[in-house]
Design an enzyme around this catalytic site. Structure first.
Site, mmCIF file in Angstrom:
data_model
loop_
_atom_site.group_PDB
_atom_site.id
_atom_site.type_symbol
_atom_site.label_atom_id
_atom_site.label_comp_id
_atom_site.label_asym_id
_atom_site.label_seq_id
_atom_site.Cartn_x
_atom_site.Cartn_y
_atom_site.Cartn_z
ATOM 1 N N ARG A 97 -21.692 -16.336 7.782
ATOM 2 C CA ARG A 97 -21.910 -15.084 8.528
ATOM 3 C C ARG A 97 -23.377 -14.677 8.476
ATOM 4 O O ARG A 97 -23.950 -14.253 9.475
ATOM 5 C CB ARG A 97 -21.019 -13.978 7.970
ATOM 6 C CG ARG A 97 -19.632 -13.880 8.595
ATOM 7 C CD ARG A 97 -18.888 -15.229 8.664
ATOM 8 N NE ARG A 97 -17.525 -15.070 9.132
ATOM 9 C CZ ARG A 97 -16.478 -14.911 8.325
ATOM 10 N NH1 ARG A 97 -16.651 -14.907 7.002
ATOM 11 N NH2 ARG A 97 -15.273 -14.766 8.827
ATOM 12 N N ASP A 258 -7.340 -21.053 7.087
ATOM 13 C CA ASP A 258 -6.916 -19.661 7.187
ATOM 14 C C ASP A 258 -7.071 -19.145 8.611
ATOM 15 O O ASP A 258 -7.867 -19.660 9.393
ATOM 16 C CB ASP A 258 -7.750 -18.793 6.249
ATOM 17 C CG ASP A 258 -9.238 -18.859 6.573
ATOM 18 O OD1 ASP A 258 -9.753 -19.992 6.707
ATOM 19 O OD2 ASP A 258 -9.880 -17.809 6.712
ATOM 20 N N GLU A 259 -6.311 -18.109 8.921
ATOM 21 C CA GLU A 259 -6.498 -17.302 10.121
ATOM 22 C C GLU A 259 -6.710 -18.158 11.370
ATOM 23 O O GLU A 259 -7.682 -17.981 12.109
ATOM 24 C CB GLU A 259 -7.685 -16.347 9.923
ATOM 25 C CG GLU A 259 -7.483 -15.375 8.771
ATOM 26 C CD GLU A 259 -8.697 -14.501 8.501
ATOM 27 O OE1 GLU A 259 -8.516 -13.355 8.052
ATOM 28 O OE2 GLU A 259 -9.832 -14.972 8.725
ATOM 29 N N TYR A 335 -12.259 -9.004 -3.682
ATOM 30 C CA TYR A 335 -13.164 -9.162 -2.541
ATOM 31 C C TYR A 335 -14.322 -8.195 -2.706
ATOM 32 O O TYR A 335 -14.176 -6.977 -2.527
ATOM 33 C CB TYR A 335 -12.432 -8.897 -1.225
ATOM 34 C CG TYR A 335 -11.812 -10.136 -0.624
ATOM 35 C CD1 TYR A 335 -11.298 -11.155 -1.424
ATOM 36 C CD2 TYR A 335 -11.740 -10.301 0.760
ATOM 37 C CE1 TYR A 335 -10.730 -12.294 -0.878
ATOM 38 C CE2 TYR A 335 -11.176 -11.434 1.320
ATOM 39 C CZ TYR A 335 -10.676 -12.425 0.502
ATOM 40 O OH TYR A 335 -10.112 -13.553 1.052
ATOM 41 N N ASP A 337 -16.913 -7.650 -0.936
ATOM 42 C CA ASP A 337 -17.446 -6.944 0.226
ATOM 43 C C ASP A 337 -16.750 -5.597 0.410
ATOM 44 O O ASP A 337 -17.216 -4.753 1.183
ATOM 45 C CB ASP A 337 -17.317 -7.792 1.493
ATOM 46 C CG ASP A 337 -15.890 -8.258 1.752
ATOM 47 O OD1 ASP A 337 -15.228 -8.684 0.794
ATOM 48 O OD2 ASP A 337 -15.450 -8.214 2.924
ATOM 49 N N TRP A 378 -17.919 -12.038 1.052
ATOM 50 C CA TRP A 378 -18.040 -12.279 2.488
ATOM 51 C C TRP A 378 -19.203 -11.445 3.014
ATOM 52 O O TRP A 378 -19.314 -10.261 2.706
ATOM 53 C CB TRP A 378 -16.738 -11.925 3.199
ATOM 54 C CG TRP A 378 -15.563 -12.701 2.675
ATOM 55 C CD1 TRP A 378 -14.579 -12.252 1.838
ATOM 56 C CD2 TRP A 378 -15.267 -14.073 2.936
ATOM 57 N NE1 TRP A 378 -13.691 -13.261 1.572
ATOM 58 C CE2 TRP A 378 -14.085 -14.391 2.224
ATOM 59 C CE3 TRP A 378 -15.883 -15.063 3.702
ATOM 60 C CZ2 TRP A 378 -13.506 -15.663 2.266
ATOM 61 C CZ3 TRP A 378 -15.305 -16.332 3.737
ATOM 62 C CH2 TRP A 378 -14.137 -16.621 3.025
ATOM 63 N N THR A 379 -20.063 -12.059 3.821
ATOM 64 C CA THR A 379 -21.378 -11.451 4.065
ATOM 65 C C THR A 379 -21.571 -10.882 5.471
ATOM 66 O O THR A 379 -22.712 -10.750 5.930
ATOM 67 C CB THR A 379 -22.491 -12.481 3.783
ATOM 68 O OG1 THR A 379 -22.346 -13.596 4.682
ATOM 69 C CG2 THR A 379 -22.458 -12.940 2.340
ATOM 70 N N GLU A 380 -20.491 -10.520 6.154
ATOM 71 C CA GLU A 380 -20.694 -9.874 7.448
ATOM 72 C C GLU A 380 -21.675 -8.705 7.340
ATOM 73 O O GLU A 380 -22.499 -8.487 8.236
ATOM 74 C CB GLU A 380 -19.362 -9.358 8.009
ATOM 75 C CG GLU A 380 -18.441 -10.448 8.539
ATOM 76 C CD GLU A 380 -17.444 -10.900 7.499
ATOM 77 O OE1 GLU A 380 -17.723 -10.741 6.289
ATOM 78 O OE2 GLU A 380 -16.377 -11.399 7.882
#
Length: 469
Positions: A97, A258-259, A335, A337, A378-380
């Site tokens: 990301r 995933d997803e 998580y 984030d 997670w780096t959004e």
């Protein structure tokens, strides 16, 4: 901070001089592989380790006995016997990301080693960027590693920054990261997410997709554009995994899973199970095993696959029940984030509330198939290492305590020791979140978040994991 050791015996009085590197060190095969005995009760420092890793961790402890700003000096006479409780003490770092330059990754590796964590899970590809060069597929980095702009804050607001973002790691870069981590007894587990989260690859090579001919995804969230699973595309995936195996020495190779939306597939979810089995069989020819998110349990995960159980706490128990080794990484507990408080200046507050104490109080399932746990970053909403450090620390200090130290923990005791440790993080220049709360300049009013309640998230997770029950 240095996780609380298993046994500490202090001498009645006196100190012993310490110069790191001058300790008398030896391997003692009778000790646990990552265990050590550090004896500072005589006129010299004696260090025994079950392996080179044990010696490394013993030296980390010796380093903590010195004053914060000292590289040598006098320490109190003490004998410490110690070993970790879990073999997998991991952290996922999402460099897809937001790309993180090599020197920042190495800095992050040093911080993991300082906290006696031993696995770095590198999330290398996603819809928003492809970060690894692959021989014979140059457009993966020429096209797939760049996006036109990035979202500012949660996707519900629809804000964009208008600035191109990208970058990728050469094979030499990745070998350097792997070697640097190995010197610090950290295993780098790579992840190339497939067959979903593949829009960046499909943007580079549209023939891998199902008719999509568009750019690398600029918005957060999940793309419905997935691999087409033709023989040619399966061969592409094998080539990618072969290159990954050539670069990374980890027995486990992450393939995500995933997803993965199925709207572009005529056969639905069973196609993904067959795909995962194909990739697992190919990795087996290289002496490797699949590391995948808990979605791959649906339809039956391949034998030998290790499951990263992220959708709440239940999937870890389900995976163990059907005989798979598990790494627990429930989003509502690990998580990083997710927002750290309800303070209005928390930068881009998303997800459920996850405080320092919440992380400290987490306990992985008590099952022999649970290898340990992993905190995921997670780096959004983290465009730089400084943002990563703010979200990671001191919550990673609490996570290290859980993974290494005894199951019986006291948050007041941890908090008292943490105060001293933060001085060490100050000396290292770590941009950790102050215990008093965010500073005014930590806020991101230009990148608003989307806080969620725990009850709402748990309801979502129950629905999401219905196919596993």
């Amino acid at each position: 901070m240095d996780p609380k050791p298993l046994a500490v015996v202090r001498a009645e009085h006196g100190t012993v001089p310490v110069r790191p590197g001058d300790e008398h060190a030896r391997i003692d095969p009778s000790l646990p592989r990552e265990g050590y005995v550090l004896d500072c009760t005589s006129d010299r420092v004696e260090l025994a380790g079950g392996s080179e890793a044990g010696l490394f961790y013993g030296r980390q402890t010796l380093r903590r006995l010195l004053p914060v700003d000292a590289v040598e000096g006098e320490v109190e006479r003490v004998r410490i016997e110690d070993a970790p409780r879990f073999g997998w003490r991991g952290v996922l770092l999402d460099v897809a990301r937001h790309f993180m330059p090599v020197h920042d990754v190495l800095r992050f590796v040093d911080l993991l080693a300082f906290h006696k964590l031993n696995v770095l899970h590198l999330h290398l590809t996603d819809d928003q960027g492809w970060r690894i060069e692959v021989p014979g597929w140059p457009r993966l980095t020429e096209v797939g590693s760049w996006r036109a702009e990035s979202m500012l804050g949660s996707r519900i607001h629809g804000r964009y920054d208008g600035r191109p973002h990208g970058g990728f790691y050469t094979t030499a870069d990745l070998r350097r990261i792997v070697s640097y981590a190995a010197d610090r007894h950290i295993t780098v587990v790579p992840e190339v997410d497939m067959p979903g989260h593949m829009q960046a690859a499909i943007a580079a090579y549209p023939e891998l997709g199902n008719g999509f001919a568009g750019p690398v995804r600029t918005g957060w969230g999940i793309s419905e554009h997935v691999l087409n699973l033709t023989p040619a595309t399966l061969d592409f995936c094998r080539q990618v995994l072969d290159h990954v195996c050539d670069v990374f020495g980890s027995e486990l190779i992450g393939i995500g899973g995933d997803e993965c939306p199925t709207v572009e597939w005529p056969g639905g979810r069973e196609l993904q199970a067959a795909f995962t089995a194909e990739m697992a069989a190919h990795l087996a020819t290289r002496g490797r095993r699949v590391y995948g998110w808990d979605e791959i349990l649906a339809g039956g995960a391949p034998p030998g696959a290790v499951i990263a159980a992220w959708r709440g706490t239940e999937p870890a128990l389900i995976a163990a029940r059907v005989g798979h080794q598990v790494v627990a990484c429930p989003d509502v507990r690990l998580y990083l984030d997710y927002r750290q408080s309800d303070h209005p200046d928390e930068p881009t507050p998303v997800g459920t509330l996850l405080t320092l104490r919440d992380v400290h109080d987490y306990e992985p399932p008590a099952d022999p198939l649970v290898l340990g746990a992993q905190a995921n970053i997670w780096t959004e909403h983290m465009e730089s290492l400084r943002r990563v450090e703010y979200m990671a620390f001191p919550r990673l200090c609490a996570f290290a305590e859980v993974m290494w130290g005894p199951a019986e923990r006291d948050f007041a005791d941890f908090s008292a020791r943490l105060s001293d440790h933060l001085a060490r993080l100050d000396a290292l220049g770590v941009n950790y979140r102050p215990l008093s709360g965010p500073r005014p300049w930590d806020a991101r009013p230009d990148a608003p978040g989307h806080p969620r309640t725990l009850d709402d998230r748990l309801a979502e997770l129950r629905e999401m994991t219905a196919d596993l029950r």
